[in-house]
Every structure is written in structure tokens, then in C-alpha cells.
Design an enzyme around this catalytic site. Structure first.
Site, PDB file in Angstrom:
ATOM      1  N   GLU A  32       7.224  58.031  -7.036  1.00 44.15           N
ATOM      2  CA  GLU A  32       6.471  59.114  -7.389  1.00 44.15           C
ATOM      3  C   GLU A  32       6.477  59.969  -6.174  1.00 44.15           C
ATOM      4  O   GLU A  32       5.426  59.930  -5.359  1.00 44.15           O
ATOM      5  CB  GLU A  32       5.161  58.863  -7.920  1.00 44.15           C
ATOM      6  N   CYS A  69       0.819  66.677  -6.610  1.00 45.18           N
ATOM      7  CA  CYS A  69       2.473  66.757  -6.633  1.00 45.18           C
ATOM      8  C   CYS A  69       2.652  67.589  -7.561  1.00 45.18           C
ATOM      9  O   CYS A  69       3.875  68.032  -7.917  1.00 45.18           O
ATOM     10  CB  CYS A  69       2.719  65.535  -6.981  1.00 45.18           C
TER      11      CYS A  69
HETATM   12  C1  SIN Z   1      -0.126  63.509  -8.028  1.00 41.71           C
HETATM   13  O1  SIN Z   1      -0.411  64.396  -7.462  1.00 41.71           O
HETATM   14  O2  SIN Z   1       0.539  62.769  -7.341  1.00 41.71           O
HETATM   15  C2  SIN Z   1      -0.766  62.926  -8.953  1.00 41.71           C
HETATM   16  C3  SIN Z   1      -1.277  64.250 -10.088  1.00 41.71           C
HETATM   17  C4  SIN Z   1      -1.566  63.649 -11.534  1.00 41.71           C
HETATM   18  O3  SIN Z   1      -1.690  62.360 -11.595  1.00 41.71           O
HETATM   19  O4  SIN Z   1      -2.046  64.460 -12.342  1.00 41.71           O
END
Ligand code: SIN
Length: 504
Positions: free
Chosen positions: A272, A306
Site C-alpha cells: 500500500e 496517502c
Molecule cells: C494511509 O494514509 O496510508 C491510510 C489512510 C487511511 O486508511 O485512510
């Protein structure tokens, strides 16, 4: 060897009401709290004021081997446990997390810097994955297939893949562990968790709750590692053929290194990785709704997410309205400060390299002609790592910020004229995690949703994450999905069984 009957006797009891102290300062291997083989430690700093919260063992490749040994040994029994047993185990862990939510949130705020309100939201979000996978555990079904000859029975079994290494980031120190560990345990895997060097305390608190929940020794192990040791720990994990799954959340750059390293013994990998989310406001959009979606989407966790909106594209006919309302909200709704203080909505950036990177991006853009509507500076009166929420327009491809994943409280707004053009711009990038758009035109909604090159889309919605959803990206944003019923897939092997020569 532990039978699942023996294991069952440990769990299912009512959750303890006594308060546990969750601030742990040792690693957790094979059910024991341990120091590092090298005997060294490193300090965990509070990003709001750089005070030392605690010191934890700086574990190395040797410690990693020990954790893998423990997880390998534990897997021999754990793989045979029933789904009902694992469901109960996860439910007990979840109940303890709920009971200790406030303490977990405080640890999280101290080590990550996010406001207590944001930490509480993350704890609830993170807990929900354990609840979800406690339920999913009992729905990991095989298949019976129609045979081509009538003296055969064909079936597909799903079996736990083995030891899973879970390498997690600092931006969601709780939820990124539970999203992976919940799925791994539901599938029957055992885990070696390597949290970020910036935020290991939440991970250790979760290990403490797992111990309390009755997890058998070795099923969950946590190795705390500082930056210097991280590459060798990562390599040890990837090189060890006993580790069958590597699930990583973090940068695309590190994800690629791990992916390459996992090739040698062909592990399952779930990656991820970074995003660069477009957020499009079409002419028909409800602008008020788009602005509130933009606020949460851009500034959740001070932009260190992310799935944060990274590039706003606003139709020329609503550009002025959107930009001025967004600016108004940014200046009115964001209260920066130490996350433990009442009324603070957003905290600092996590570390110096992060704030330096952001400051450089803003300076570069402004020096090359971008228009700065607000922010654009460090707020040293609040602390070393605070940066003012910043709004830029007039950004072009000559500026570094144009294609970069910002990971900070900087909003960049571009103007566009038509759908084809904006989709081309939105898709013209090598990553595709999340994307968002606002429109009241039904055909446009389905058209754009089909064409956007991302793994997740928010339509008239800026916050889309939940345990039920399949979280993950396309292109260089990664492989596999977390959460949802698909979240267990990376932790399972499919085995085909052909029973022949059956006599009727
Ligand atoms: C992430 O920023 O990797 C995760 C964000 C989320 O789970 O909403």
C-alpha cells in the site's frame, strides 16, 4: 503442541475492567517483553515539543530472526485453530482496544503529534478492522467445483499462508497495524510486526492488549527498530524463506525495494504505497459540499495521508467561489498546536525531514511564480515542526510540487475547462491510489468514475476509508487490497483438491 481446544480455554472470558498500563518500552517476541540483542535503545520524541516520551530497543537482524523463529513455531499450532477460535480471539482483542481507547489515543497523540480528536478517530477506525476481521474470519470459505467427470469431486481449500511480516508507517500507527494484523490472524497466519521507528509505542500497546487477550506466544511479535537498522531488518524479513507474506504500507520507493527483495523466494506481497490524489470539482458540483470534503480530505492528519487530496482541479466557472471558500475555512477551522491541548484540531509534521521537504516545495513553487494565498511558513512560535496550512494557485509543471506527493498541509488548486482535459491531467501520473470528484451530473459521475485511474474513488465525499471498503491502489500505488472481504486474500494460499475414482 497447543490444540485449538487448549487455546480456546484462554479466551471468550469477559473483558477485564482493570486498567492496564499500555506504555511499554520493550520489544515483544514469543510472548515475552525483551530488550535488543545489541543492548541498544533509541528515543521516541513527541513531535509537538521534541520531548522524549520513552526509549525502546533498537532491534536488529538478530532480533528479527528470533521474532521469525517464534512466529514460525507458533504457526505450527495456530494454523490448525478453528475460525471460531480466531474470531473469538480477535473479538477479545477488539474489546480490550475499545476499553482502552482513550489511553491508546493519548499514546498515539504523543508519538505522532496528531490532535487527540484525530487520534480518537484513528483508534475507532483502527479498532473497527479488528472487529471486522473477527467477523470475516468465519466466512473464509472454500469452494466445491463442478467436476468434468462424475467420479470426481473437486474442491478449493483456503489455508493460512504462513508467517506474515507487517511493516507499518508512522502516519496511522494504530490503524495500519490492525488492518493488516486483523486480516492475518483471521486467516490463521502468525505475525512479525515492524512499526515505524517514529511510532513504535502504539504498536507495543497493541501487543500488550494482544497478550491480555490471550494470544498464544509467538502469534504476534513486535520488533522496534531505529532508522539505521531498518534496511537490514527489512532485508532479513525478505530473505527469510519462512516468511511467506510481506505486507507493507509506506513510500513507493521503499515498497519497490521490498518487492524486489521478496522476489528471490517468491513471497506474497501486499503493498500500500504512495498516492497523488486528484480532487476534481466539476461545474455542477455543490461547492459548499466540495469545500467541506476538501478540508477533511486535504488536512486529515495535517495532510500526512496517502489518500490526501494532492491536486485540486476546479472548473473555471466555480474556481473563484471554491478557492475563496476553501481559504476561508482553512483560516477559520484549523487550530494548530500540541495535540493534547483542548481545542487543537491539527498537530505538527512528524519530523524535520518532512517539514524541510514541504518548505522546499513551497519555496520552489513561489520562487517560480506560484501565487501564495495563505501560509507558506514554519510556525516556530508553536514548535520546530509546525507549518502553516498553505494554499497555492498558479502552479505549473516547472515546479517540483506539480507532480510530487506532498504529504503535508499544502493545497494546490488548478483551474480547468473541460472533462476530457481534466481527466487527462488527473491520470497523467505513475500512481493511482485514491481520487475524488464532486458533480451533480449522474452520467458524468459514472463516466468519470470509470475513467479515473485509481483504486478508490470518493464521489461527493472526501473521507472514504472504512473497514468494509477495499483499500488499495493501481499503478505504482501498490498491490493487493486491505480491509473488506478481500483483505484476507494476501494471507491465504489456495489449494486445489481433486478426489478421483469415486465409485457410486
Ligand atoms: C494511509 O494514509 O496510508 C491510510 C489512510 C487511511 O486508511 O485512510
Amino acid at each position: 503442541m497447543l490444540s485449538s481446544k487448549n487455546l480456546l480455554s484462554n479466551i471468550g472470558s469477559p473483558v477485564l475492567s482493570r486498567k492496564l498500563s499500555l506504555l511499554k518500552t520493550q520489544g515483544f517476541i514469543n510472548g515475552k517483553w525483551v530488550t535488543s540483542q545489541g543492548g541498544t535503545k533509541f528515543e521516541i520524541l513527541n513531535p509537538s515539543n521534541q520531548s522524549v516520551i520513552a526509549s525502546v530497543p533498537d532491534m536488529n537482524a538478530q532480533d528479527t530472526k528470533l521474532a521469525i523463529d517464534a512466529a514460525t513455531e507458533a504457526f505450527k499450532s495456530f494454523r490448525n485453530t478453528t475460525a471460531k477460535y480466531r474470531a473469538n480471539l480477535l473479538r477479545t482483542w477488539y474489546n480490550l482496544m475499545v476499553e482502552h481507547s482513550e489511553e491508546l489515543a493519548k499514546i498515539l497523540t504523543q508519538e505522532n503529534g496528531k490532535s487527540l480528536a484525530e487520534s480518537r478517530a484513528e483508534i475507532a477506525y483502527g479498532n473497527s478492522f479488528v472487529e471486522w476481521f473477527s467477523e470475516e474470519s468465519r466466512r473464509i470459505n472454500g469452494e466445491i467445483l463442478p467436476p468434468t467427470t462424475d467420479n470426481r469431486k473437486l474442491m478449493i481449500l483456503k489455508q493460512p499462508a504462513g508467517v506474515a511480516a507487517l511493516i507499518t508507517p508512522w502516519n496511522f500507527p494504530h490503524a495500519m497495524i490492525t488492518r493488516k494484523a486483523g486480516a492475518a490472524i483471521a486467516a490463521g497466519c502468525t505475525c512479525v510486526i515492524k512499526p515505524s521507528e517514529d511510532t513504535p509505542l502504539t504498536a507495543l500497546a497493541l501487543a500488550q492488549l494482544a497478550e491480555e487477550a490471550g494470544f498464544p506466544s509467538g502469534v504476534i511479535n513486535v520488533i522496534t527498530t531505529n532508522t539505521n537498522n531498518s534496511p537490514s531488518v527489512g532485508k532479513t524479513i525478505c530473505d527469510d524463506e519462512r516468511v511467506r507474506v510481506v505486507s507493507f504500507t509506506g513510500s513507493t520507493q521503499v515498497g519497490k525495494i521490498l518487492y524486489r527483495q521478496c522476489a528471490d523466494n517468491v513471497k506474497k506481497v501486499c503493498l500500500e504505497l504512495g498516492g497523488n490524489a486528484p480532487f476534481i470539482v466539476f461545474e455542477s458540483a455543490n461547492v459548499e459540499l466540495a469545500v467541506s470534503g476538501a478540508m477533511v480530505c486535504k488536512f486529515r492528519n495535517t495532510g500526512q495521508t496517502c489518500v490526501s487530496a494532492n491536486r485540486f482541479y476546479v472548473h473555471k466557472n466555480v474556481f473563484h467561489e471554491f478557492t475563496s471558500k476553501f481559504l476561508e475555512h482553512m483560516q477559520r477551522d484549523i487550530v494548530l498546536g500540541d495535540g493534547m491541548k483542548p481545542g487543537v484540531t491539527h498537530g505538527p509534521l512528524i519530523k524535520k525531514s518532512q517539514i524541510d521537504m514541504i518548505d522546499n516545495l513551497v519555496r520552489d513553487a513561489v520562487n517560480k511564480g506560484a501565487k501564495l494565498h495563505c501560509g507558506g511558513k514554519r510556525l516556530t512560535n508553536l514548535g520546530e515542526l509546525f507549518y502553516s496550512p498553505t494554499l497555492l494557485t498558479g502552479v505549473n509543471e516547472n515546479m517540483e510540487i506539480f507532480k510530487k506527493e506532498i504529504f503535508g498541509p499544502i493545497a494546490v488548486i488548478h483551474e480547468f475547462e473541460n472533462e476530457d482535459q481534466v481527466l487527462e491531467n488527473a491520470n497523467n501520473i505513475n500512481v493511482g491510489l485514491a481520487g475524488y470528484f464532486y458533480s451533480e451530473n449522474l452520467s458524468q459521475i459514472f463516466r468519470v468514475a470509470r475513467k479515473m485511474e485509481v483504486g478508490m474513488i470518493g464521489v461527493n465525499e472526501g473521507l472514504i476509508s472504512c473497514a468494509e471498503a477495499a483499500f488499495g491502489g493501481v499503478k505504482e500505488s501498490g498491490l493487493g487490497r486491505e480491509g473488506s472481504k478481500h483483505g484476507v486474500d494476501d494471507f491465504l494460499d489456495i489449494k486445489y483438491l481433486c478426489l478421483g475414482n469415486i465409485k457410486y
